[in-house]
Design a protein around this motif. Structure first.
Motif, PDB file in Angstrom:
ATOM      1  N   GLY A  29       0.784  -1.232   0.000  1.00 53.84           N
ATOM      2  CA  GLY A  29       0.000   0.000   0.000  1.00 53.84           C
ATOM      3  C   GLY A  29       0.810   1.273   0.000  1.00 53.84           C
ATOM      4  N   LEU A  30       2.131   1.155  -0.248  1.00 58.09           N
ATOM      5  CA  LEU A  30       2.975   2.354  -0.273  1.00 58.09           C
ATOM      6  C   LEU A  30       2.985   2.984  -1.668  1.00 58.09           C
ATOM      7  N   LYS A  31       2.999   4.286  -1.689  1.00 53.08           N
ATOM      8  CA  LYS A  31       3.035   4.997  -2.967  1.00 53.08           C
ATOM      9  C   LYS A  31       4.448   4.976  -3.549  1.00 53.08           C
ATOM     10  N   ILE A  32       4.528   4.963  -4.862  1.00 50.56           N
ATOM     11  CA  ILE A  32       5.841   4.998  -5.515  1.00 50.56           C
ATOM     12  C   ILE A  32       6.346   6.442  -5.538  1.00 50.56           C
ATOM     13  N   ASP A  33       7.668   6.585  -5.517  1.00 48.69           N
ATOM     14  CA  ASP A  33       8.250   7.919  -5.598  1.00 48.69           C
ATOM     15  C   ASP A  33       9.205   7.998  -6.783  1.00 48.69           C
ATOM     16  N   SER A  34       9.730   9.186  -7.030  1.00 50.40           N
ATOM     17  CA  SER A  34      10.583   9.410  -8.201  1.00 50.40           C
ATOM     18  C   SER A  34      11.874   8.598  -8.123  1.00 50.40           C
ATOM     19  N   PHE A  35      12.383   8.376  -6.905  1.00 56.02           N
ATOM     20  CA  PHE A  35      13.630   7.640  -6.719  1.00 56.02           C
ATOM     21  C   PHE A  35      13.479   6.190  -7.194  1.00 56.02           C
ATOM     22  N   VAL A  36      12.386   5.529  -6.764  1.00 58.81           N
ATOM     23  CA  VAL A  36      12.135   4.137  -7.145  1.00 58.81           C
ATOM     24  C   VAL A  36      11.870   4.032  -8.643  1.00 58.81           C
ATOM     25  N   VAL A  37      11.006   4.901  -9.152  1.00 61.24           N
ATOM     26  CA  VAL A  37      10.647   4.845 -10.568  1.00 61.24           C
ATOM     27  C   VAL A  37      11.868   5.063 -11.460  1.00 61.24           C
ATOM     28  N   SER A  38      12.706   6.032 -11.110  1.00 63.27           N
ATOM     29  CA  SER A  38      13.909   6.307 -11.906  1.00 63.27           C
ATOM     30  C   SER A  38      14.847   5.100 -11.921  1.00 63.27           C
ATOM     31  N   SER A  39      15.001   4.449 -10.759  1.00 64.75           N
ATOM     32  CA  SER A  39      15.867   3.270 -10.675  1.00 64.75           C
ATOM     33  C   SER A  39      15.334   2.146 -11.550  1.00 64.75           C
ATOM     34  N   LEU A  40      14.018   1.917 -11.487  1.00 63.19           N
ATOM     35  CA  LEU A  40      13.426   0.833 -12.266  1.00 63.19           C
ATOM     36  C   LEU A  40      13.437   1.139 -13.763  1.00 63.19           C
ATOM     37  N   LEU A  41      13.268   2.393 -14.110  1.00 61.81           N
ATOM     38  CA  LEU A  41      13.355   2.761 -15.528  1.00 61.81           C
ATOM     39  C   LEU A  41      14.770   2.522 -16.056  1.00 61.81           C
ATOM     40  N   GLY A  42      15.765   2.730 -15.166  1.00 63.12           N
ATOM     41  CA  GLY A  42      17.146   2.424 -15.537  1.00 63.12           C
ATOM     42  C   GLY A  42      17.330   0.944 -15.826  1.00 63.12           C
ATOM     43  N   VAL A  43      16.666   0.094 -15.016  1.00 66.09           N
ATOM     44  CA  VAL A  43      16.709  -1.359 -15.243  1.00 66.09           C
ATOM     45  C   VAL A  43      16.101  -1.700 -16.599  1.00 66.09           C
TER      46      VAL A  43
END
Length: 502
Positions: A265-279
């Motif tokens: 139930g946690l919201k995503i943030d820019s840090f997580v999204v940027s890391s995953l987009l890098g993957v």
């Protein structure tokens, strides 16, 4: 007034700033004189909710009404100030009123200077303080850690302990940040041992900082172990784990943990999204990347500059430069990172002229390039055979922008010359480099030797590569392929035997 003050403090701790304001307003319209302690309580409430605008406004109201802000009001407003000029003004006020002698006020002023990057001013204030408590020490340690000076942070904590003060959870968090900066796993484990000895690992802040430290130092096993022991997983711990997995090449695990985070139930943030987009960029999973793009639109993160830049990179690395450009054009604001992303995107997709056009547009908007930008620019020159232009950009780095070219820039320049068939010139260029050429530079020239079937030079260059990187199988393969092309099967057999021996 005492009851109202207690209510404001209680509502502020619960994060209900509206009820704080209601109680404060009722006191103001009651006609009774409001004490400075009530103002301070309301100001602390604004500060706790990170409402810098209202905090500064209320501090000004106190002054306008002829009252003198106390140490609590002054410390509270300083906690949300991140503009150095305003910090200096409040600092001057604190000196005039004698509040600067209070340890909490002095610590808060020092923190403002640290946040604004003025570490010399912060440390000067720290050194000259009459009294220094754990909070003050921690503030200065965090300042050094956050601004890439981990050794000074470690030195300061030793002095702190020498003065008889023990680190608290906030100090340990700052020290673990310092370990992350310098990638010191050994020091990180020492701090972890200290946290275990004093039963601090179970504290959420320390646990999250340990997860982040182990992730940044490449020890994903320990990162997982600490994460799984945490009684409560907050946003920072999830973000640290997922980004650590992604950055250490555990792509599938990063995506799995991302889904677990959403289940929690946690919201995503820019840090997580940027890391995953890098993957996804490295795996060229464009369809999955589009799903993440849709998720950012739903959550409003598409307007975040970091996420936008990561989307630009993801689409370009997946070969979809059109969508990359669409994302870039939709960014509300742009910085050197986003411009570099689109320039590199065009360059790596073989559209060098478009990359150079974007570079010129960037300069027209008064955005100064950095070292990474010039890697993209030189790559664009390489893909379009623009040798003289590449020389010009390389000279411009130091001449116009005070950027010293590094190994990646020289390797790009060798690639420019190599692709143009100017192999002898490339050798002379390498010999004249102010930096010692590494395996990347010689390996780039080896690729050009293979392209133009220059076996004799290729042998010399391959030996240079293998001297610097004996385990580089690519050098053996290139040399073997060049020998095979000219029918020198004896050399081919010898090279393959060398590979087998290795």
């Amino acid at each position: 007034t005492v009851v109202s003050e207690a209510l404001i403090n209680a509502y502020a701790k619960c994060g209900n700033i509206e009820l704080c304001e209601k109680v404060f307003h009722e006191e103001r319209v009651s006609g009774d004189k409001i004490s400075i302690s009530l103002f301070s309580a309301m100001l602390a409430g604004y500060a706790q909710s990170q409402n810098s605008g209202r905090s500064i406004w209320l501090f000004q109201q106190i002054l306008h009404e002829g009252m003198r802000p106390d140490k609590y009001a002054t410390s509270s407003v300083l906690s949300v100030v991140d503009v150095e000029e305003l910090g200096k003004q409040i600092h001057s006020f604190a000196v005039k009123t004698g509040l600067s002698c209070d340890v909490s006020v002095a610590s808060s002023i020092s923190t403002v200077y640290s946040k604004c990057g003025s570490l010399d001013e912060a440390f000067q204030l720290f050194e000259g303080a009459v009294e220094r408590d754990v909070v003050f020490w921690t503030s200065m340690i965090a300042g050094f850690a956050d601004h890439g000076q981990p050794e000074k942070a470690f030195e300061l904590v030793r002095k702190m302990q020498f003065e008889g003060l023990n680190p608290d959870v906030f100090t340990l968090s700052a020290l673990l940040t310092a370990c992350s900066v310098c990638k010191s796993l050994r020091k990180g484990k020492e701090i972890h041992g200290f946290a275990l000895h004093f039963a601090m690992e179970g504290q959420n802040l320390v646990g999250s900082s340990l997860v982040n430290m182990y992730s940044k130092c490449g020890d994903t096993v320990s990162s997982f172990r600490v994460f799984n022991r945490m009684p409560e997983k907050d946003h920072f711990s999830w973000s640290s784990l997922i980004s650590g997995l992604a950055q250490n090449g555990y792509c599938e695990e990063a995506l799995m943990q991302f889904h677990e985070m959403l289940k929690d139930g946690l919201k995503i943030d820019s840090f997580v999204v940027s890391s995953l987009l890098g993957v996804l960029s490295s795996l060229t999973y464009v369809e999955l990347g589009k799903q993440f793009h849709a998720q950012t639109i739903k959550t409003g993160l598409e307007f975040d500059l970091t996420v936008g830049s990561s989307l630009v990179t993801m689409y370009s690395k997946c070969g979809n430069i059109e969508d990359s450009r669409k994302v870039f054009d939709l960014l509300c604001a742009t910085d050197v990172v986003s411009w570099t992303a689109i320039i590199a995107g065009y360059a790596h997709n073989g559209q060098g002229l478009e990359a150079l056009q974007m570079f010129e547009q960037m300069l027209e908007k008064d955005i100064e390039p950095d070292a990474v930008t010039f890697v993209g620019v030189l790559t664009a020159c390489s893909h379009n055979g623009l040798t003289e232009a590449a020389y010009g950009y390389l000279d411009s780095m130091e001449k116009d922008y005070s950027i010293k070219p590094g190994i990646p820039h020289y390797a790009c320049m060798v690639d420019v010359l190599g692709r143009s068939g100017r192999l002898e010139e490339a050798v002379k260029f390498i010999d004249a480099m102010p930096l010692k050429p590494d395996a990347l530079v010689w390996g780039t020239l080896l690729g050009a030797c293979r392209l133009y079937e220059n076996v004799e030079l290729g042998k010399l260059v391959a030996n240079k590569v293998l001297e610097l990187a004996p385990s580089d199988s690519g050098a053996y393969v290139s040399l073997s392929n060049m020998s095979a092309k000219i029918g020198n099967w004896g050399d081919v057999t010898m090279i393959r035997n060398l590979m087998n021996d290795f």
